[in-house]
Design a protein around this motif. Sequence first.
Motif, short mmCIF file in Angstrom:
data_model
loop_
_atom_site.label_atom_id
_atom_site.label_comp_id
_atom_site.label_asym_id
_atom_site.label_seq_id
_atom_site.Cartn_x
_atom_site.Cartn_y
_atom_site.Cartn_z
N ASP A 54 0.86 -1.19 0.00
CA ASP A 54 0.00 0.00 0.00
C ASP A 54 0.89 1.23 0.00
OD1 ASP A 54 -2.13 -1.69 0.15
OD2 ASP A 54 -2.65 -1.23 2.23
N GLN A 55 0.63 2.15 -0.93
CA GLN A 55 1.50 3.32 -1.04
C GLN A 55 0.70 4.57 -1.34
OE1 GLN A 55 3.34 3.36 -5.39
NE2 GLN A 55 3.70 1.39 -4.39
N ALA A 56 1.30 5.71 -1.01
CA ALA A 56 0.65 6.99 -1.23
C ALA A 56 0.62 7.31 -2.72
CB ALA A 56 1.39 8.09 -0.48
N ALA A 57 -0.56 7.74 -3.21
CA ALA A 57 -0.69 8.11 -4.61
C ALA A 57 -0.35 9.58 -4.85
CB ALA A 57 -2.11 7.83 -5.10
N VAL A 58 -0.28 10.35 -3.77
CA VAL A 58 0.04 11.78 -3.88
C VAL A 58 0.89 12.18 -2.66
CG1 VAL A 58 -2.07 12.39 -5.15
CG2 VAL A 58 -2.06 12.45 -2.63
N ASP A 59 1.52 13.33 -2.75
CA ASP A 59 2.15 13.90 -1.56
C ASP A 59 1.05 14.36 -0.61
OD1 ASP A 59 4.59 13.55 -2.78
OD2 ASP A 59 4.87 15.66 -3.31
N GLY A 87 10.54 5.09 -0.98
CA GLY A 87 11.68 4.19 -0.85
C GLY A 87 12.03 3.84 0.57
N SER A 88 11.28 4.37 1.54
CA SER A 88 11.57 4.06 2.94
C SER A 88 11.32 2.59 3.23
CB SER A 88 10.68 4.92 3.85
OG SER A 88 10.83 4.52 5.20
N ARG A 89 12.22 1.99 3.98
CA ARG A 89 12.07 0.58 4.37
C ARG A 89 11.86 0.46 5.87
NH1 ARG A 89 16.99 -2.53 1.59
NH2 ARG A 89 15.75 -4.33 2.29
N GLN A 90 11.68 1.58 6.55
CA GLN A 90 11.47 1.60 8.00
C GLN A 90 9.98 1.51 8.30
OE1 GLN A 90 14.00 1.69 10.25
NE2 GLN A 90 12.52 1.42 11.89
N PRO A 91 9.50 0.44 8.93
CA PRO A 91 8.07 0.33 9.23
C PRO A 91 7.63 1.39 10.24
CG PRO A 91 9.30 -1.42 10.32
CD PRO A 91 10.27 -0.72 9.43
N ARG A 92 6.46 1.93 10.03
CA ARG A 92 5.89 2.93 10.94
C ARG A 92 4.48 2.51 11.30
NH1 ARG A 92 8.45 8.00 10.98
NH2 ARG A 92 6.90 8.44 12.60
N THR A 104 4.74 10.87 -2.50
CA THR A 104 4.15 9.97 -3.50
C THR A 104 5.01 8.72 -3.63
OG1 THR A 104 3.30 11.87 -4.74
CG2 THR A 104 3.46 9.77 -5.90
N GLY A 105 4.36 7.55 -3.54
CA GLY A 105 5.07 6.28 -3.64
C GLY A 105 5.56 5.74 -2.32
N ALA A 106 5.43 6.51 -1.24
CA ALA A 106 5.89 6.04 0.07
C ALA A 106 4.95 4.98 0.63
CB ALA A 106 5.96 7.22 1.04
N PRO A 107 5.48 3.99 1.35
CA PRO A 107 4.61 2.99 1.98
C PRO A 107 3.80 3.63 3.10
CG PRO A 107 6.89 2.72 2.71
CD PRO A 107 6.92 3.75 1.63
N LEU A 108 2.53 3.18 3.21
CA LEU A 108 1.69 3.72 4.27
C LEU A 108 2.05 3.09 5.61
CD1 LEU A 108 -1.92 3.95 2.81
CD2 LEU A 108 -0.04 5.60 2.68
N PRO A 109 1.95 3.86 6.69
CA PRO A 109 2.15 3.28 8.02
C PRO A 109 0.98 2.36 8.37
CG PRO A 109 1.44 5.55 8.21
CD PRO A 109 1.69 5.32 6.76
N THR A 110 1.21 1.45 9.28
CA THR A 110 0.16 0.54 9.74
C THR A 110 -1.01 1.35 10.31
OG1 THR A 110 1.85 -1.07 10.32
CG2 THR A 110 -0.31 -1.40 11.29
N LEU A 111 -2.22 0.91 10.05
CA LEU A 111 -3.51 1.49 10.44
C LEU A 111 -3.97 2.61 9.52
CD1 LEU A 111 -3.53 1.62 14.37
CD2 LEU A 111 -4.32 -0.19 12.83
#
Length: 414
Positions: A54-59, A87-92, A104-111
């Motif tokens: 799951d990733q952000a589609a926009v800033d 490109g972050s690989r650090q879970p949040r 844009t493109g960043a992984p979403l944090p849990t929840l």
Amino acid sequence: MSARTNHMRSVDEQLARVIAAAVRPAPVRVAISESQGLLCAEEVVAERALPGFDQAAVDGYAVRSVDVSGANASPVQLPVVGEIPAGSRQPRRLQPGQAVRVATGAPLPTLADAVVPVGYTDGHHAKVTVNRSVPSAGFVRRTGEDVQTGDVAVRRGASIGAAQVGLLAAVGRNKVLVHPRPRVSVISLGEELVDVDRTPGQGQVYDVNSYALSAAARDAGAEVSRVGIMSADPRRLREVVEGRLLLSEIVVIAGGVGGAIGDEVKAALADLGDMDVTRIAMHPGSAQGFGRLGPDAVPTFLLPANPMSALVVFEVLVRPLIRAALGKKNPYRRAVSARLLSPLQSTKGRRGFLRGQLLRDADNGEYLVQPLGTSGAHLLASLAEANCLIMVDEDVTEVSVGEEVLVSFLAQRG
């Protein structure tokens, strides 16, 4: 080699013989950067989902949609507890009532189940004011939304274009199995020929055919070897052609029909296979030859020496064979009906392939066609200006202004 007869074979009959000889080269695996324009020879199955997370589609700001559900009625303030770049690989992990700034493109944090675009907020970094609500999954690219694991990303038989190359890269493929371009060898015959880097002497002319036909074969999608000028000496010609048959799916020889040189070509190729030299009911380019030579029965063409005629015969007969060898379902150019802007004449008993400039009426979208030059077979300059061939039936000798004719497009890469 069969002898010439006075009977003229129809274009359709000759074309059927040619297409029946089409052989698709065995599939090869190539880098995806080299696959464009070819047909895929395998079912490319995705081994991972696209997107893979799951990733952000926009800033904007990753949030729980429930926390901003009332923002349309009254702005909502949320503390910004961090930032996630692409490109972050650090879970949040997001807690209820919080926001995380995301690119844009960043992984979403849990929840988090939605992203609030920056334009919906005041853009602050410590505490953001959200002025508009977003639904669950709003501005989010969901895992597998494009391609699921196990889905066929590119199907066997699909033509590989820019989008397919991008999709192959997106599913992690650096190579793909394709049907390769057929290899075409082009030879020019004629003692009067000199290459373009020399000055013609008395009675000499530049070798046009090997350059023009090589370009036409390349435009059709072939991998081309321009052999260039060859002597019609039977022993030397036989050696060269025999060698090219081992390296080609199609061989094209220009200048190999008619007159004394035609007899020499017959002698040179006689024991390589059956070369049928005859007249085809077409103009220009009636005199021509076609056969399947060598142990692999390689389709081999003898074309007229005249460059204009050679190019027209190539367009009508050789190009469809190349396209069929590429695996194209329809190997023929697009044809449309157009209204004639000037009268034209055609040779009785032969299908005419006459040069024309295809236009479009700006008012009604109707196709119009202007014949170019005369019916002379030597007029190469008018073919260079043409964007179509006007096709006139064998039983038609004159066509008047305003009548409809069938035209075949000559646009490159068509």
